[in-house]
Design a protein around this motif. Structure first.
Motif, mmCIF file in Angstrom:
data_model
loop_
_atom_site.group_PDB
_atom_site.id
_atom_site.type_symbol
_atom_site.label_atom_id
_atom_site.label_comp_id
_atom_site.label_asym_id
_atom_site.label_seq_id
_atom_site.Cartn_x
_atom_site.Cartn_y
_atom_site.Cartn_z
ATOM 1 N N PRO A 1 -21.373 -20.888 -43.776
ATOM 2 C CA PRO A 1 -22.167 -21.074 -44.714
ATOM 3 C C PRO A 1 -21.949 -21.811 -46.205
ATOM 4 N N LEU B 1 -24.167 -24.832 -45.290
ATOM 5 C CA LEU B 1 -25.602 -24.404 -45.160
ATOM 6 C C LEU B 1 -26.159 -24.241 -46.562
ATOM 7 N N ALA C 1 -34.887 -21.361 -46.679
ATOM 8 C CA ALA C 1 -34.360 -21.042 -45.465
ATOM 9 C C ALA C 1 -33.270 -21.428 -44.971
ATOM 10 N N LEU C 2 -32.452 -22.540 -45.455
ATOM 11 C CA LEU C 2 -30.893 -22.853 -45.161
ATOM 12 C C LEU C 2 -30.311 -21.908 -46.059
ATOM 13 N N GLN D 1 -30.217 -18.783 -44.284
ATOM 14 C CA GLN D 1 -29.170 -18.576 -43.196
ATOM 15 C C GLN D 1 -27.857 -18.720 -43.530
ATOM 16 N N ARG E 1 -27.015 -14.940 -43.858
ATOM 17 C CA ARG E 1 -27.073 -14.239 -42.774
ATOM 18 C C ARG E 1 -25.403 -14.515 -41.888
ATOM 19 N N GLN E 2 -24.886 -15.734 -42.222
ATOM 20 C CA GLN E 2 -23.724 -15.989 -41.483
ATOM 21 C C GLN E 2 -22.466 -15.349 -42.407
#
Length: 391
Positions: A77, A80, A98-99, A102, A105-106
């Motif tokens: 993460p 990202l 978006a990154l 993401q 989410r990690q």
């Protein structure tokens, strides 16, 4: 609206500042990448550190390091998030967001990502989303309390924010009790905290909810905020409207269950009062005073309407030498000077008398004052009943 309520956080600067402080705990990223160039986390930490040095003008090497970190460790993460911030600084907000999503989410534990998402939600005017990310940070990063609690306290002034925050206040048992203590100690205006407590139903843990309400009532009474104290008291489990107008000694007074709404006893070096059960198991008020001492040692807050009342206080014991005795006084906080509007000294183990509460005297204090008497004397007394009835 949110910025005015205190939610404004400069996301990029704050997140990166927090990131830099985190790196110190993670160790020396430069050394780690030299010793273990295949370590994806070390590469990501190094990219993060470089970005923190000049977040508005990221060097190309930063993105290269972050992409290399992802190739070596896909679940990364930090990498990202770094790539996301780099993309945003270069004008590609859609890709950058978006990154960062993401990255979340990690790992929901990545603090800088959550701070960025807080600011993003604030900019979009999404109170619910902002507080969702606040909750994540506060749960996983206790060190964030010092930063976020003052912002949340200021935000309580906004009813919209308070309405969403109330859900966490009533259910969370990790950070909400700590926030309640912080708010009680630091609120300059208690109205928003009272509103939050009443609207949410209080903290989720019954014991902590009780303690928080008792502490809040104590501050309200000390500030002469009697109407708010009354409203909050009546929301407490076991609260009785009768206790607001009846000074009778009650079982709840023995354990100070309702704090400032019950009998308040005091113990000093030469005069004291305390509550205890008598032989029949009923509460009694024990009084004592040494010679040459006069002091107010017990008080009951009342919400009687203006009018005429009969006061009757009965003693099971009243012993003392020359000049020793007990006096009852009634005060109206609304009147200047805090002088009693009525007083009566005990005679033959009773205090009896009529008191007239004037207009504007909607809240009163009933005080018990003890005197130890002349040199070589002392007072030892027990009150077994107190009553005030309309005439």
């Amino acid at each position: 609206m949110l910025a005015a309520a205190g939610f404004g956080i400069a996301a990029a600067g704050l997140a990166l500042a927090l990131t830099a402080s985190t790196l110190i705990r993670r160790g020396n990223a430069d050394m780690a990448t030299r010793l273990m160039p295949i370590d994806g986390l070390a590469l990501a930490y190094r990219a993060e550190l470089m970005l923190g040095q000049d977040p508005l003008h990221p060097k190309p090497e930063i993105a290269r390091l972050a992409r290399a970190a992802l190739r070596r460790q896909a679940v990364n993460p930090t990498a990202l998030r770094v790539l996301g911030i780099v993309a945003i600084t270069r004008g590609d907000e859609r890709k950058g967001r978006a990154l960062i999503l993401q990255a979340e989410r990690q790992s929901r534990r990545d603090g800088p990502t959550q701070f960025w998402l807080i600011e993003d939600a604030v900019q979009r005017g999404d109170v619910r989303a902002a507080l969702t990310h606040y909750d994540i940070v506060l749960r996983n990063k206790p060190s964030s309390h010092a930063l976020l609690f003052p912002i949340l306290l200021e935000a309580l002034n906004d009813p919209a924010i308070r309405g969403v925050l109330g859900r966490y206040f009533a259910t969370d048992q990790i950070w909400a009790p700590q926030f309640a203590s912080y708010a009680l100690a630091n609120s300059k205006n208690l109205d928003p905290l009272v509103a939050l407590t009443m609207e949410s139903g209080g903290l989720g843990n019954p014991r902590l909810a009780h303690d928080q309400a008792v502490g809040l009532i104590a501050r309200l009474v000390a500030e002469n905020r009697f109407a708010a104290a009354r409203r909050l008291y009546l929301t407490m489990p076991g609260a009785s409207p009768a206790r607001l107008v009846d000074p009778a000694l009650d079982a709840a007074d023995l354990d100070a269950r309702f704090g400032a709404m019950g009998w308040q006893t005091r113990a000093e070096a030469d005069a004291s009062s305390s509550l205890a059960k008598d032989e029949a198991g009923k509460p009694s008020l024990l009084l004592a005073a040494n010679a040459l001492t006069t002091a107010s040692v017990a008080t009951k807050l009342l919400y009687l309407r203006p009018g005429k009342y009969r006061v009757h206080i009965a003693f099971s014991r009243l012993e003392g030498g020359d000049g020793a005795g007990v006096e009852a006084r009634v005060r109206c906080p609304a009147q200047t000077g805090d002088r009693p509007i009525w007083s009566q000294r005990a005679n033959a183990r009773t205090i009896k008398g009529d008191v007239v509460l004037p207009l504007g005297c909607d809240v009163q204090y009933l005080d018990i004052v003890v005197s130890g008497g002349s040199s070589g004397s002392m007072l030892d007394a027990t009150i077994h009943s107190v009553a005030i009835r309309p005439r």
